[in-house]
Design an enzyme around this catalytic site. Structure first.
Site, PDB file in Angstrom:
ATOM      1  N   ASP A 124      -6.664 -59.226 -18.008  1.00  0.00           N
ATOM      2  CA  ASP A 124      -6.427 -60.617 -17.647  1.00  0.00           C
ATOM      3  C   ASP A 124      -6.728 -61.535 -18.816  1.00  0.00           C
ATOM      4  OD1 ASP A 124      -5.699 -62.670 -15.965  1.00  0.00           O
ATOM      5  OD2 ASP A 124      -7.671 -62.853 -15.034  1.00  0.00           O
ATOM      6  N   GLY A 125      -6.010 -62.647 -18.863  1.00  0.00           N
ATOM      7  CA  GLY A 125      -6.297 -63.687 -19.855  1.00  0.00           C
ATOM      8  C   GLY A 125      -5.259 -63.871 -20.932  1.00  0.00           C
ATOM      9  N   ASN A 126      -4.147 -63.149 -20.885  1.00  0.00           N
ATOM     10  CA  ASN A 126      -3.123 -63.293 -21.927  1.00  0.00           C
ATOM     11  C   ASN A 126      -2.574 -64.713 -22.005  1.00  0.00           C
ATOM     12  OD1 ASN A 126      -3.295 -60.558 -22.556  1.00  0.00           O
ATOM     13  ND2 ASN A 126      -1.598 -59.984 -21.225  1.00  0.00           N
ATOM     14  N   GLY A 127      -2.262 -65.290 -20.831  1.00  0.00           N
ATOM     15  CA  GLY A 127      -1.675 -66.621 -20.801  1.00  0.00           C
ATOM     16  C   GLY A 127      -2.613 -67.680 -21.336  1.00  0.00           C
TER      17      GLY A 127
ATOM     18  N   ASN B 199       2.834 -60.625  -8.956  1.00  0.00           N
ATOM     19  CA  ASN B 199       3.282 -61.298 -10.182  1.00  0.00           C
ATOM     20  C   ASN B 199       4.734 -61.772 -10.124  1.00  0.00           C
ATOM     21  OD1 ASN B 199       1.286 -59.278 -12.496  1.00  0.00           O
ATOM     22  ND2 ASN B 199       0.810 -61.210 -11.484  1.00  0.00           N
ATOM     23  N   TRP B 200       5.488 -61.311  -9.126  1.00  0.00           N
ATOM     24  CA  TRP B 200       6.858 -61.801  -8.968  1.00  0.00           C
ATOM     25  C   TRP B 200       6.873 -63.295  -8.650  1.00  0.00           C
ATOM     26  CZ3 TRP B 200      10.514 -58.633 -10.589  1.00  0.00           C
ATOM     27  CH2 TRP B 200      10.308 -57.243 -10.510  1.00  0.00           C
TER      28      TRP B 200
ATOM     29  N   SER C 117      -8.245 -58.256  -7.378  1.00  0.00           N
ATOM     30  CA  SER C 117      -6.810 -58.525  -7.390  1.00  0.00           C
ATOM     31  C   SER C 117      -5.950 -57.371  -6.883  1.00  0.00           C
ATOM     32  CB  SER C 117      -6.355 -58.948  -8.800  1.00  0.00           C
ATOM     33  OG  SER C 117      -6.922 -60.194  -9.138  1.00  0.00           O
TER      34      SER C 117
END
Length: 240
Positions: free
Chosen positions: A18-21, A66-67, A194
């Site tokens: 998590d955390g890419n964005g 995630n869609w 999640s």
């Protein structure tokens, strides 16, 4: 510290990447820039597994939820997955990594599914690190699909209802050939699981860390593996 293998370290580590964005946005870049940086980080962590005694690594690539993201981000992620497989296939084969994919495949596009099949077949004989990539995966969805298959076997008489128990159901899960995870790591400071490996992680140890995934290093990975080795794992029993 050398590359010695912890005697009681985790055999199977699962990671919620998590955390890419947020990593990209902090640099004034689009979210997909962060996803590309995160994909590069995967290679480093896979290579770190062997010296640490980690035989199985499972990573959460794309969830059933995630869609709901923007169409542009979803399309970009699907393109990234195709690029990753094409680019890394030969290297994974050469380094002895065995690759598997888990999740509900039919919703993924045909080209991506074909690449997934090819990579699984290409690395099927490898006996190094077992890398499992969860794409269009959700723990509840996995259990529901497993239950459907189990119910069909009961209906056709190949499985007796009284034989359905907590040892039977795992044989129908996507992960039926994998050991349960010993350690689950989530990056980026979020403290939730999640919908990831819900059944399999019943007795896993969890580490929720603040580091954003593109900044997660092999040194931090080693620290978490070493910390796991020092834990007292009782599985419901009491140490006398």
């Amino acid at each position: 510290m050398g590359d010695e293998i912890p005697a009681t370290g985790p055999r199977h580590v699962a990671i919620i990447m998590d955390g890419n964005g947020r990593w990209a946005q902090a640099r004034g870049r689009p979210r997909l820039f962060g996803h590309h940086a995160g994909a590069k980080r995967v290679k480093e962590i896979v290579r770190a597994c062997g010296p640490l005694g980690v035989e199985y690594l499972t990573i959460f690539g794309f969830s059933t939820e995630n869609w709901k993201r923007t169409q542009a981000e979803v399309a970009g992620l699907m393109s990234l997955f195709r690029q990753y497989i094409r680019k890394e296939a030969r290297g994974l084969k050469a380094e002895g990594v065995r690759v598997r994919f888990i999740g509900d495949r039919p919703r993924l596009d045909a080209k991506l599914r074909a690449l997934m099949d090819e990579l699984e077949e290409l690395t099927a004989e490898n006996d190094g690190v077992n890398l499992t990539i969860a794409l269009n995966y959700g723990g509840r969805d996995e259990v529901a699909r497993a239950t459907q298959r189990l119910a069909q076997d009961v209906a056709n008489g190949s499985l007796a209802p009284e034989d359905v128990n907590e040892e039977t159901l795992p044989k129908y899960l996507d992960t039926h050939v994998l050991p349960d995870p010993d350690l689950v790591i989530r990056t980026s400071g979020e403290a939730r699981i999640s919908n990831f490996l819900l059944w399999q992680s019943a007795y896993a140890e969890y580490e929720f860390i603040d580091t954003l995934w593109p900044d997660f290093s092999k040194e931090e990975f080693r620290k978490l593996v070493d910390a796991y080795a020092r834990r007292d794992r009782r599985f419901g029993t009491v140490t006398v």
